[in-house]
Design an enzyme around this catalytic site. Structure first.
Site, short mmCIF file in Angstrom:
data_model
loop_
_atom_site.label_atom_id
_atom_site.label_comp_id
_atom_site.label_asym_id
_atom_site.label_seq_id
_atom_site.Cartn_x
_atom_site.Cartn_y
_atom_site.Cartn_z
N ARG A 16 43.56 79.03 19.51
CA ARG A 16 43.53 78.41 20.83
C ARG A 16 44.03 79.37 21.90
O ARG A 16 44.23 78.97 23.05
CB ARG A 16 44.38 77.14 20.85
CG ARG A 16 45.82 77.38 20.40
CD ARG A 16 46.59 76.10 20.39
NE ARG A 16 47.89 76.29 19.76
CZ ARG A 16 48.80 75.37 19.67
NH1 ARG A 16 48.58 74.18 20.20
NH2 ARG A 16 49.95 75.60 19.08
N ASP A 46 52.07 85.83 10.37
CA ASP A 46 51.24 85.80 11.58
C ASP A 46 52.06 85.52 12.82
O ASP A 46 51.55 85.58 13.94
CB ASP A 46 50.12 84.76 11.43
CG ASP A 46 50.63 83.36 11.14
OD1 ASP A 46 51.26 83.20 10.08
OD2 ASP A 46 50.43 82.45 11.95
N ASN A 47 53.37 85.24 12.64
CA ASN A 47 54.28 85.06 13.77
C ASN A 47 55.30 86.19 13.84
O ASN A 47 56.37 86.02 14.44
CB ASN A 47 55.03 83.73 13.65
CG ASN A 47 54.11 82.53 13.83
OD1 ASN A 47 53.00 82.67 14.32
ND2 ASN A 47 54.56 81.36 13.43
#
Length: 641
Positions: free
Chosen positions: A144, A337-338
């Site tokens: 998003r 992924d963070n």
């Protein structure tokens, strides 16, 4: 090529002023010009000509990104901007009131794109994977978030990538809707700027935009919003995870080269080999300006440029997590992924600042195993960095042969495999020791400053740091309030045991000591710690026996510059969310942002900032900087956003 488009006229005008509109700040699209796009949309025009509702979730291979434009929105309402972010991007004050600014940060205006010629700079979404809660999750990506362009501030020379979160479906949205709720958007908008003001490396937030009429289903139906955010890079460990999982060694090398040359500014900027990699605490800081083709160290642990890249990423993340621990910040979802390649705090979901100190606390109510709790953050970041080491392992392990034609084109021969693995493992473990050294070095430095000391002694770690944290945990004392209140205590107020026990009450919540032993035990334990702290202050600032009032005043002033009076705690953010969402308040966003940008001030309302009087709200400020309400302590929230 269209993707290499750069607004040269804006660059020229930028040289003369830093007071530019969002239309006129210099823009580039370096990321998309140097890395391979999704083959379904090989050019921006291919994506632009595709109906927006046909760009939907799917698996994307052999690509780093997909060209995709934000979903148009009707009547976007700009709720707030960060004045600090405006300055750092070189955008002039007042530009946020223009239609072009609002439409840009809402995704309705594509900066740099020629609609008639179908060419120019174009938005994109990244492809990446990740380990979530320790398990491989496959392809993830910007589900998003859509990046608009890069911009280099002509005054500072820093390049940022501007991105919209909540801008619509992308090929990486999986089962989601590409939207972001107002609740989580407010949280990210505030905390991004708060962390930056505290000196903690972080992604930033420019603006918060409400999408009237757009509703999002999460645990309940909620209003949608978009955060315009920016960072030196949005690349994360997950970008390499997905390539390793798919065995794409060519893209791993290409992406690593891009990170070194374009994100960090060149191979020569990276951290070189330590004098003794096995003893990082005894080695001088790593040298830089090392030629790209240089090989450092003996053959069994030979370090090439890709090892230096790995070291740079490791050291940056060690520094950041040390800052988190020293200021009691928890990300809540430290998946690979963070975890930022640039070493930034990134992707804010169920984050929190510590209230009453509890090392096992996690703000994520889905984290039942406490994987991402406060105490585990340093270990988890290293776990993530080992995954990165595995992705880069072949390049690291190749040592001096990393540029040999046969290795580059054909890969690892069977007879070479063991040697490459052994070298990679040795180097990664050595850099792991370096990670610990950087972490503890920065943690000690920050904690020393927070306690008002000019110099660190080895005994401080146990006597002061560990002793204080154990006391806080046992008595359930507030982490950040303790440091701020300590900043106002005069040494001559602690001369006797009775005086120290009396002063201990300053650190208790107004509802009393809720931890072990009650108030009597609390006064005893805090008083004993204050005695040790007092002795160190006398030693550090005075002659070991006395300290002048001038010296003590200076010490208190110095402490207040590193111990925030305001932090955006979970209960405060919940209150602001309710007031904006339910009560249609807007000014409260400006006020909480003002405090977040100036966290060390004694007060705000009625004072002058940047040459302007700030009206503020004294009662609100007092509430937000006083005791945490009992019901608001150690709150948790979900990953749903």
């Amino acid at each position: 090529m269209a993707s290499q488009f750069s607004s040269s006229s804006a660059t020229n005008s930028a040289a003369n002023t830093t007071d530019l509109s969002i239309n006129d700040i210099p823009k580039s699209w370096t990321f998309t010009s140097k890395l391979p796009p999704d083959s379904l949309f090989p050019t921006p025009a291919d994506s632009h000509k595709t109906p927006r509702d046909q760009i939907v979730p799917r698996q994307v291979r052999d690509a780093i990104f997909t060209w995709v434009r934000p979903l148009p929105v009707e009547k976007p309402e700009l709720l707030a901007v960060s004045p600090a972010a405006m300055r750092d991007l070189g955008i002039g004050e007042g530009d946020e009131k223009t239609e072009d600014f609002v439409n840009t940060v809402a995704g309705n205006k594509l900066q740099g794109w020629d609609e008639e010629k179908l060419e120019g700079g174009y938005p994109w979404a990244q492809c990446y994977g990740g380990f979530q809660f320790g398990q491989w999750a496959g392809q993830l990506g910007d589900g998003r978030a859509i990046s608009l362009f890069e911009t280099t501030n002509p005054r500072t020379g820093v390049r940022y990538e501007l991105q919209l979160k909540g801008a619509g479906l992308t090929p990486y949205s999986r089962f989601a809707d590409g939207k972001a709720v107002l609740r989580s958007s407010i949280r990210e908008f505030i905390v991004s700027e708060a962390l930056n003001a505290l000196g903690i490396p972080t992604t930033r937030a420019l603006s918060l935009t409400l999408l009237p009429g757009v509703k999002v289903r999460r645990e309940m139906i909620e209003p949608a919003a978009i955060v315009a955010r920016f960072a030196q890079s949005w690349l994360r460990i997950g970008n390499f995870d997905i390539l390793r999982a798919r065995g794409d060694r060519d893209l791993i090398r290409k992406l690593a080269t891009y990170v070194a040359e374009d994100v960090f500014g060149g191979w020569e900027t990276l951290s070189g080999r330590l004098d003794d990699p096995d003893k990082p605490t005894e080695s001088a800081p790593p040298k830089r300006n090392i030629p790209a083709d240089a090989i450092e160290g003996p053959d069994e642990s030979a370090e090439n440029r890709f090892t230096r890249l790995y070291r740079e990423i490791v050291r940056r993340n060690a520094f950041t997590v040390a800052k988190w621990q020293a200021y009691g910040f928890m990300n809540g979802v430290l998946n690979t992924d963070n975890t930022s390649l640039f070493g930034l705090s990134i992707d804010f979901g169920p984050f929190a600042f510590m209230d009453n100190f509890d090392p096992s606390y996690t703000p994520n109510h889905d984290d039942i195993m406490l994987r991402y709790s406060y105490r585990n953050q340093p270990t988890i970041i290293w776990w993530n960095l080992v995954r990165l080491g595995e992705s880069l392992g072949e390049l690291i392990g190749a040592g001096s042969r990393v540029d040999d034609k046969t290795f580059v084109e054909d890969g690892v021969k069977e007879e070479e495999a063991n040697g490459i693995i052994e070298r990679a493992e040795k180097v990664i473990m050595q850099i792991g020791e370096e990670y610990k050294a950087v972490f503890f070095g920065e943690y000690k430095k920050t904690m020393t400053a927070r306690l008002g000391l000019k110099n660190y002694k080895d005994s401080d770690f146990e006597e002061l740091f560990t002793g204080l944290l154990d006391t806080m945990e046992a008595l359930e004392l507030d982490f950040n309030l303790f440091f701020r209140r300590l900043s106002s205590i005069k040494v001559d107020e602690l001369g006797t045991e009775e005086a120290r026990r009396d002063k201990a009450a300053v650190f208790f919540y107004s509802d009393g000591v809720t931890g072990l032993g009650g108030e009597a035990e609390g006064r005893k334990r805090v008083g004993e710690w204050l005695d040790k702290w007092r002795q160190r202050i006398l030693e550090d600032w005075g002659d070991g026996q006395i300290i002048s009032s001038e010296q003590d005043t200076e010490r208190m002033q110095v402490m207040k510059k590193v111990n925030p009076n305001f932090i955006p705690r979970s209960w405060i953010l919940d209150e602001v969310i309710k007031r904006v969402e339910k009560d249609d308040e807007r000014d409260v966003l400006d006020r909480i942002m003002h405090l977040a940008l100036h966290p060390f001030e004694e007060s705000w309302a009625g004072r002058t900032f940047d040459g302007k009087e700030y009206k503020g709200d004294k009662d609100e400020e007092t509430r937000w900087t006083s005791d945490v309400p009992k019901i608001g302590r150690a709150m948790q929230c979900s990953c749903s956003s």
